[in-house]
Scaffold this motif. Structure first.
Motif, PDB file in Angstrom:
ATOM      1  N   GLY A  54       0.796  -1.221   0.000  1.00 38.71           N
ATOM      2  CA  GLY A  54       0.000   0.000   0.000  1.00 38.71           C
ATOM      3  C   GLY A  54       0.829   1.272   0.000  1.00 38.71           C
ATOM      4  O   GLY A  54       0.287   2.362   0.158  1.00 38.71           O
ATOM      5  N   THR A  55       2.139   1.150  -0.150  1.00 36.71           N
ATOM      6  CA  THR A  55       3.011   2.324  -0.212  1.00 36.71           C
ATOM      7  C   THR A  55       3.620   2.404  -1.616  1.00 36.71           C
ATOM      8  O   THR A  55       3.539   1.443  -2.382  1.00 36.71           O
ATOM      9  CB  THR A  55       4.161   2.250   0.820  1.00 36.71           C
ATOM     10  OG1 THR A  55       5.148   1.312   0.357  1.00 36.71           O
ATOM     11  CG2 THR A  55       3.659   1.861   2.199  1.00 36.71           C
ATOM     12  N   PRO A  56       4.268   3.519  -1.938  1.00 40.28           N
ATOM     13  CA  PRO A  56       4.942   3.607  -3.234  1.00 40.28           C
ATOM     14  C   PRO A  56       6.072   2.574  -3.402  1.00 40.28           C
ATOM     15  O   PRO A  56       6.526   2.337  -4.510  1.00 40.28           O
ATOM     16  CB  PRO A  56       5.512   5.030  -3.243  1.00 40.28           C
ATOM     17  CG  PRO A  56       4.653   5.784  -2.301  1.00 40.28           C
ATOM     18  CD  PRO A  56       4.257   4.800  -1.241  1.00 40.28           C
ATOM     19  N   LEU A  57       6.498   1.962  -2.319  1.00 42.89           N
ATOM     20  CA  LEU A  57       7.561   0.952  -2.389  1.00 42.89           C
ATOM     21  C   LEU A  57       7.035  -0.452  -2.658  1.00 42.89           C
ATOM     22  O   LEU A  57       7.834  -1.376  -2.856  1.00 42.89           O
ATOM     23  CB  LEU A  57       8.370   0.944  -1.091  1.00 42.89           C
ATOM     24  CG  LEU A  57       9.126   2.223  -0.762  1.00 42.89           C
ATOM     25  CD1 LEU A  57       9.800   2.102   0.595  1.00 42.89           C
ATOM     26  CD2 LEU A  57      10.117   2.549  -1.843  1.00 42.89           C
ATOM     27  N   GLU A  58       5.726  -0.612  -2.683  1.00 46.20           N
ATOM     28  CA  GLU A  58       5.156  -1.929  -2.928  1.00 46.20           C
ATOM     29  C   GLU A  58       5.668  -2.477  -4.261  1.00 46.20           C
ATOM     30  O   GLU A  58       5.687  -1.768  -5.267  1.00 46.20           O
ATOM     31  CB  GLU A  58       3.624  -1.865  -2.948  1.00 46.20           C
ATOM     32  CG  GLU A  58       2.982  -3.218  -3.064  1.00 46.20           C
ATOM     33  CD  GLU A  58       1.482  -3.177  -2.861  1.00 46.20           C
ATOM     34  OE1 GLU A  58       0.896  -4.255  -2.684  1.00 46.20           O
ATOM     35  OE2 GLU A  58       0.885  -2.082  -2.869  1.00 46.20           O
ATOM     36  N   GLY A  59       6.114  -3.708  -4.244  1.00 48.40           N
ATOM     37  CA  GLY A  59       6.641  -4.344  -5.444  1.00 48.40           C
ATOM     38  C   GLY A  59       8.154  -4.242  -5.575  1.00 48.40           C
ATOM     39  O   GLY A  59       8.755  -4.935  -6.377  1.00 48.40           O
ATOM     40  N   SER A  60       8.759  -3.368  -4.786  1.00 53.02           N
ATOM     41  CA  SER A  60      10.221  -3.296  -4.790  1.00 53.02           C
ATOM     42  C   SER A  60      10.762  -4.423  -3.904  1.00 53.02           C
ATOM     43  O   SER A  60      10.006  -5.081  -3.197  1.00 53.02           O
ATOM     44  CB  SER A  60      10.711  -1.926  -4.284  1.00 53.02           C
ATOM     45  OG  SER A  60      10.366  -1.742  -2.927  1.00 53.02           O
ATOM     46  N   ARG A  61      12.054  -4.621  -3.950  1.00 56.70           N
ATOM     47  CA  ARG A  61      12.607  -5.698  -3.124  1.00 56.70           C
ATOM     48  C   ARG A  61      13.689  -5.140  -2.209  1.00 56.70           C
ATOM     49  O   ARG A  61      14.292  -4.109  -2.486  1.00 56.70           O
ATOM     50  CB  ARG A  61      13.146  -6.818  -3.989  1.00 56.70           C
ATOM     51  CG  ARG A  61      14.428  -6.549  -4.702  1.00 56.70           C
ATOM     52  CD  ARG A  61      14.856  -7.759  -5.562  1.00 56.70           C
ATOM     53  NE  ARG A  61      16.261  -7.779  -5.846  1.00 56.70           N
ATOM     54  CZ  ARG A  61      16.906  -6.942  -6.638  1.00 56.70           C
ATOM     55  NH1 ARG A  61      16.250  -5.985  -7.222  1.00 56.70           N
ATOM     56  NH2 ARG A  61      18.195  -7.054  -6.851  1.00 56.70           N
ATOM     57  N   LEU A  62      13.914  -5.861  -1.139  1.00 48.90           N
ATOM     58  CA  LEU A  62      14.956  -5.516  -0.178  1.00 48.90           C
ATOM     59  C   LEU A  62      16.134  -6.442  -0.414  1.00 48.90           C
ATOM     60  O   LEU A  62      15.967  -7.665  -0.475  1.00 48.90           O
ATOM     61  CB  LEU A  62      14.447  -5.679   1.259  1.00 48.90           C
ATOM     62  CG  LEU A  62      15.463  -5.414   2.363  1.00 48.90           C
ATOM     63  CD1 LEU A  62      15.839  -3.932   2.390  1.00 48.90           C
ATOM     64  CD2 LEU A  62      14.920  -5.848   3.706  1.00 48.90           C
ATOM     65  N   GLU A  63      17.300  -5.861  -0.570  1.00 45.50           N
ATOM     66  CA  GLU A  63      18.522  -6.639  -0.742  1.00 45.50           C
ATOM     67  C   GLU A  63      19.387  -6.405   0.492  1.00 45.50           C
ATOM     68  O   GLU A  63      19.717  -5.272   0.814  1.00 45.50           O
ATOM     69  CB  GLU A  63      19.254  -6.182  -2.005  1.00 45.50           C
ATOM     70  CG  GLU A  63      20.479  -6.958  -2.316  1.00 45.50           C
ATOM     71  CD  GLU A  63      21.138  -6.463  -3.589  1.00 45.50           C
ATOM     72  OE1 GLU A  63      22.270  -5.984  -3.514  1.00 45.50           O
ATOM     73  OE2 GLU A  63      20.484  -6.539  -4.643  1.00 45.50           O
ATOM     74  N   VAL A  64      19.724  -7.484   1.185  1.00 47.46           N
ATOM     75  CA  VAL A  64      20.511  -7.398   2.404  1.00 47.46           C
ATOM     76  C   VAL A  64      21.910  -7.937   2.117  1.00 47.46           C
ATOM     77  O   VAL A  64      22.051  -9.082   1.697  1.00 47.46           O
ATOM     78  CB  VAL A  64      19.852  -8.192   3.553  1.00 47.46           C
ATOM     79  CG1 VAL A  64      20.681  -8.067   4.831  1.00 47.46           C
ATOM     80  CG2 VAL A  64      18.424  -7.723   3.788  1.00 47.46           C
ATOM     81  N   ALA A  65      22.916  -7.121   2.326  1.00 52.25           N
ATOM     82  CA  ALA A  65      24.309  -7.508   2.082  1.00 52.25           C
ATOM     83  C   ALA A  65      25.099  -7.419   3.380  1.00 52.25           C
ATOM     84  O   ALA A  65      24.853  -6.541   4.211  1.00 52.25           O
ATOM     85  CB  ALA A  65      24.926  -6.608   1.031  1.00 52.25           C
ATOM     86  N   GLN A  66      26.041  -8.315   3.542  1.00 53.52           N
ATOM     87  CA  GLN A  66      26.940  -8.273   4.688  1.00 53.52           C
ATOM     88  C   GLN A  66      28.019  -7.231   4.448  1.00 53.52           C
ATOM     89  O   GLN A  66      28.608  -7.178   3.369  1.00 53.52           O
ATOM     90  CB  GLN A  66      27.605  -9.640   4.914  1.00 53.52           C
ATOM     91  CG  GLN A  66      26.643 -10.707   5.391  1.00 53.52           C
ATOM     92  CD  GLN A  66      26.216 -10.478   6.830  1.00 53.52           C
ATOM     93  OE1 GLN A  66      26.936  -9.888   7.630  1.00 53.52           O
ATOM     94  NE2 GLN A  66      25.038 -10.966   7.175  1.00 53.52           N
ATOM     95  N   ALA A  67      28.249  -6.385   5.440  1.00 53.81           N
ATOM     96  CA  ALA A  67      29.288  -5.333   5.319  1.00 53.81           C
ATOM     97  C   ALA A  67      30.661  -5.931   5.511  1.00 53.81           C
ATOM     98  O   ALA A  67      30.862  -6.938   6.082  1.00 53.81           O
ATOM     99  CB  ALA A  67      29.037  -4.238   6.336  1.00 53.81           C
TER     100      ALA A  67
END
Length: 67
Positions: A54-67
């Motif tokens: 329900g936000t403008p970010l809907e459909g985007s993905r989260l990418e989690v990387a180790q620093a």
């Protein structure tokens, strides 16, 4: 859950940086986490999916990387 609080802050920051009326869309949000993060990547991705509905970010993905 700890993951939801972390991801909620990420979503809030991205929405502040890229407001919906700015004419730009977000396909991927990439965050780097330290080695001591105890939240699971899968839980963070699930939280992101739920929190962006329900936000403008809907459909985007989260990418989690180790620093």
């Amino acid at each position: 859950m700890h993951e939801y609080g972390l991801v909620q802050d990420v979503v809030r920051l991205v929405l502040e940086r890229f407001p919906p009326d700015g004419g730009r869309s977000v396909a991927c949000v990439r965050i780097e986490v330290g080695e001591f993060l105890v939240a699971s990547q899968e839980s963070m991705e699930t939280a992101y999916e739920v929190l962006t509905r329900g936000t403008p970010l809907e459909g985007s993905r989260l990418e989690v990387a180790q620093a």
